[in-house]
Design a protein around this motif. Structure first.
Motif, short mmCIF file in Angstrom:
data_model
loop_
_atom_site.label_atom_id
_atom_site.label_comp_id
_atom_site.label_asym_id
_atom_site.label_seq_id
_atom_site.Cartn_x
_atom_site.Cartn_y
_atom_site.Cartn_z
N THR A 7 -45.09 -4.33 5.74
CA THR A 7 -45.19 -5.73 5.34
C THR A 7 -46.63 -6.05 4.95
O THR A 7 -47.54 -5.22 5.09
N VAL A 8 -46.85 -7.29 4.51
CA VAL A 8 -48.18 -7.68 4.04
C VAL A 8 -49.20 -7.66 5.17
O VAL A 8 -50.42 -7.58 4.92
N SER A 9 -48.77 -7.71 6.40
CA SER A 9 -49.70 -7.66 7.53
C SER A 9 -50.19 -6.25 7.83
O SER A 9 -51.13 -6.07 8.60
N ASP A 10 -49.57 -5.25 7.22
CA ASP A 10 -49.96 -3.85 7.41
C ASP A 10 -51.12 -3.53 6.47
O ASP A 10 -51.09 -3.87 5.28
N ARG A 11 -52.15 -2.89 6.97
CA ARG A 11 -53.34 -2.58 6.17
C ARG A 11 -53.01 -1.64 5.00
O ARG A 11 -53.77 -1.56 4.03
N HIS A 13 -50.43 -2.01 3.05
CA HIS A 13 -49.56 -2.70 2.10
C HIS A 13 -50.13 -2.73 0.69
O HIS A 13 -49.43 -2.42 -0.29
N SER A 33 -53.38 -7.38 -1.31
CA SER A 33 -52.02 -7.32 -1.81
C SER A 33 -51.85 -8.34 -2.93
O SER A 33 -52.41 -9.43 -2.88
#
Length: 306
Positions: A7-11, A13, A33
């Protein structure tokens, strides 16, 4: 569910939004992102992962999915959201981990996706395998090769089903000319997920032959490719400047050997068993029906990027 969801919270992404062409998705900046790219990236390791990921992604409001095997969709069809679709939730199904190359000299490899199918093959190449690794594995395991491309990191999923043009193609045709069968995932009747299918060059059902033809140039949802005949691997040459592949022979599945046509392709292109409208190995065009995208009109699916 065994897939990894990014997800967008993953570095990772912002990096995994991109393919080989770093221009896409639109408006991306290094380390950030892009709102024009995928909201979610599913890292899949098996066909079941892909089906589970597709079902989850398509259950989201305005959900759409694309597939990445090697990341070489230069046009951005995989990485970008559809134009004028601000509410779209784009998910990329990354299948690069499906990268095995399997060889059985006895020709008894069957479909893992549809094990009840009677078709048997000598080679199985998964869609995530990259060209460099595929060349190496085929040469080491069986002293065989493919008339595929020269860009090492292109994934077979997009390359083969897009036709598969390479340096040997003028003499030996496209990779899809050597394709014998395909494990693929197609939209279900409700448009909410994918279901497994195996199609073969020797299928007797017209819908299966149409799907197989579509895998010979129109792109698609392939996850494994099966081959019966492949080119003999290149021998070392003392001739300076010799083109790799000169003197390549064709390996036959029958003791009598496979005759070559004038174009260098197997004479099996003339086999009477081929079905009407069947794209034979010697067609060389790879021009599968463009209706491949029309089998599921209006369905929120997209093609596969090598």
């Amino acid at each position: 569910m065994a897939f990894d969801l990014i997800t967008v919270s993953d570095r990772r992404h912002s990096s995994l939004q991109k393919g080989f062409n770093l221009r896409w998705p639109l408006g991306n900046l290094q380390g950030q992102s892009s709102p024009n790219g995928a909201n979610l990236i599913y890292l899949c390791r098996s066909p079941q992962d892909i089906m589970d990921a597709a079902a989850q992604a398509l259950a989201l409001p305005h959900g759409r999915i694309t597939v990445r095997s090697g990341g070489h969709c230069y046009e951005g069809f995989v990485a970008n959201k559809m134009p004028d679709s601000p509410d779209e939730v784009l998910s990329i199904l990354d299948i690069s981990a499906l990268d095995r190359v399997v060889y059985d000299a006895s020709g008894q490899i069957g479909s893992e996706l549809s094990p009840t199918q009677p078709f048997r093959y000598r080679f199985r190449l998964e869609a995530g395998s990259q060209i460099w690794d595929s060349y190496s594995a085929l040469y080491k395991q069986a002293n065989k090769t493919l008339p595929a491309g020269s860009c090492y990191s292109v994934g077979l999923g997009g390359h083969i089903c897009g036709g598969g043009y390479g340096l040997l193609s003028r003499k030996y045709g496209l990779v899809c000319d050597w394709l014998s069968g395909v494990d693929m995932l197609v939209p279900d009747s409700h448009g909410k997920g994918l279901e497994p299918r195996h199609v073969s060059r020797d299928s007797t059902q017209q819908d299966e032959l149409d799907l197989f033809a579509a895998c010979c140039g129109a792109g698609g949802w392939s996850i494994r490719h099966y081959h019966q005949l492949l080119l003999q691997g290149p021998a070392a040459s003392a001739q300076r400047g010799a083109v790799a592949g000169d003197g390549m022979g064709l390996v036959s599945t029958d003791p009598g050997g496979t005759k070559q046509s004038a174009g260098g392709l197997p004479a099996m292109v003339c086999q009477p068993s081929e079905q009407p409208g069947h794209l034979g190995p010697g067609d060389q065009t790879g021009n599968a029906p463009r209706a491949h995208r029309q089998y599921h009109p209006g369905h929120p699916l997209c093609g596969q990027g090598g």
